[in-house]
Write an enzyme that holds these catalytic residues in place. Sequence first.
Site, PDB file in Angstrom:
ATOM      1  N   LYS A 233       0.835  -1.188   0.000  1.00  0.00           N
ATOM      2  CA  LYS A 233       0.000   0.000   0.000  1.00  0.00           C
ATOM      3  C   LYS A 233       0.875   1.245   0.000  1.00  0.00           C
ATOM      4  O   LYS A 233       0.580   2.238  -0.607  1.00  0.00           O
ATOM      5  CB  LYS A 233      -0.869   0.005   1.252  1.00  0.00           C
ATOM      6  CG  LYS A 233      -2.015  -0.957   1.150  1.00  0.00           C
ATOM      7  CD  LYS A 233      -2.764  -1.019   2.444  1.00  0.00           C
ATOM      8  CE  LYS A 233      -2.081  -1.965   3.398  1.00  0.00           C
ATOM      9  NZ  LYS A 233      -2.941  -2.426   4.462  1.00  0.00           N
ATOM     10  N   ARG A 234       1.975   1.130   0.726  1.00  0.00           N
ATOM     11  CA  ARG A 234       2.806   2.315   0.891  1.00  0.00           C
ATOM     12  C   ARG A 234       3.569   2.665  -0.381  1.00  0.00           C
ATOM     13  O   ARG A 234       4.067   3.746  -0.540  1.00  0.00           O
ATOM     14  CB  ARG A 234       3.748   2.124   2.071  1.00  0.00           C
ATOM     15  CG  ARG A 234       2.960   2.172   3.373  1.00  0.00           C
ATOM     16  CD  ARG A 234       3.836   2.069   4.560  1.00  0.00           C
ATOM     17  NE  ARG A 234       4.615   0.846   4.514  1.00  0.00           N
ATOM     18  CZ  ARG A 234       5.858   0.783   4.931  1.00  0.00           C
ATOM     19  NH1 ARG A 234       6.459   1.842   5.388  1.00  0.00           N
ATOM     20  NH2 ARG A 234       6.490  -0.361   4.892  1.00  0.00           N
TER      21      ARG A 234
END
Length: 294
Positions: A233-234
């Site tokens: 996600k990051r």
Amino acid sequence: MTSDLRPYRGRFAPSPTGDLHFGSLVAAVASFLEARSRNGQWLIRIEDIDPPREVAGSAERILRDVRRLGMAPDGPVLYQSTREKAYQDAVDWLLEHGEAYWCGCSRSDLPKSGIYPGTCRGGVGKGLRPRSIRIRTIKEEISFTDEVQGQQRQSVENTTGDFVIWRADGLPAYQLAVVVDDAFQGVTHVVRGADLLDSSPRQILLQRRLGFQSPAYAHVPVVLGQDGLKLSKRLRADPVSNQAPKEAISAALRFLGQDPPQGTGLAELWDWALANWNLRKVPRKNQIPQISGP
Ligand code: GLU
């Protein structure tokens, strides 16, 4: 190991560090289908205990996407940010019973191997101030049968050593919070990404120390990007919200080794998935998904 007589309860436990992407969707779909196809309940827990890593608004967007895609939890969403007292009680209990201890080591004091050598086991060293709290581990191997990855065994002491359960920045560590909340929510089956497979022995060790029954585990393959690295996600993986729900669910099912029919609507696709879901077809290996269409 005694068999678990509690009713099936699964969960999806995203950290709000970004929007729902294909990797977390796969964990959501697998945990949802495994729970529902076994007449169990499925819960959502937002793991928001690490404010420095959080992305504002992502918890709400994850919840909105999960519902929009057709997965509704059986019960209210639990936010870890509301549970600090429970984590504190658990750590106090472990300290009082000599199962955990204060550690004064900083990152630079740790060996390159990353395995904590037990420096502060007998007390925080001279000139050091207590910073974090570690659990006392044991050499004996922890073994369990993962429902996807098969037989696992690990000596936590030889792999990580005494690990941190309360961080130097004053926050509870993931390993502690997840164990306290899986027990609190009566989770009997943990279905999640295989990136957490080697955390499981640490979690089982904590469950034993705290007197909690261990859930069963099934670790589904991790979604890799075209470069072969884990989608994160990051790293701003493509958010699922940009995809049509039916295409996203269909791609997740194919990734999980199922063979969904083409050309159905979202509701029919879920009907098919609930009737045909088979955990035994889920591949073990992390893969790059074959996503058809745009
Ligand atoms: N919060 C973790 C994550 O988003 C998952 C925790 C778990 O399923 O045990 O990676």
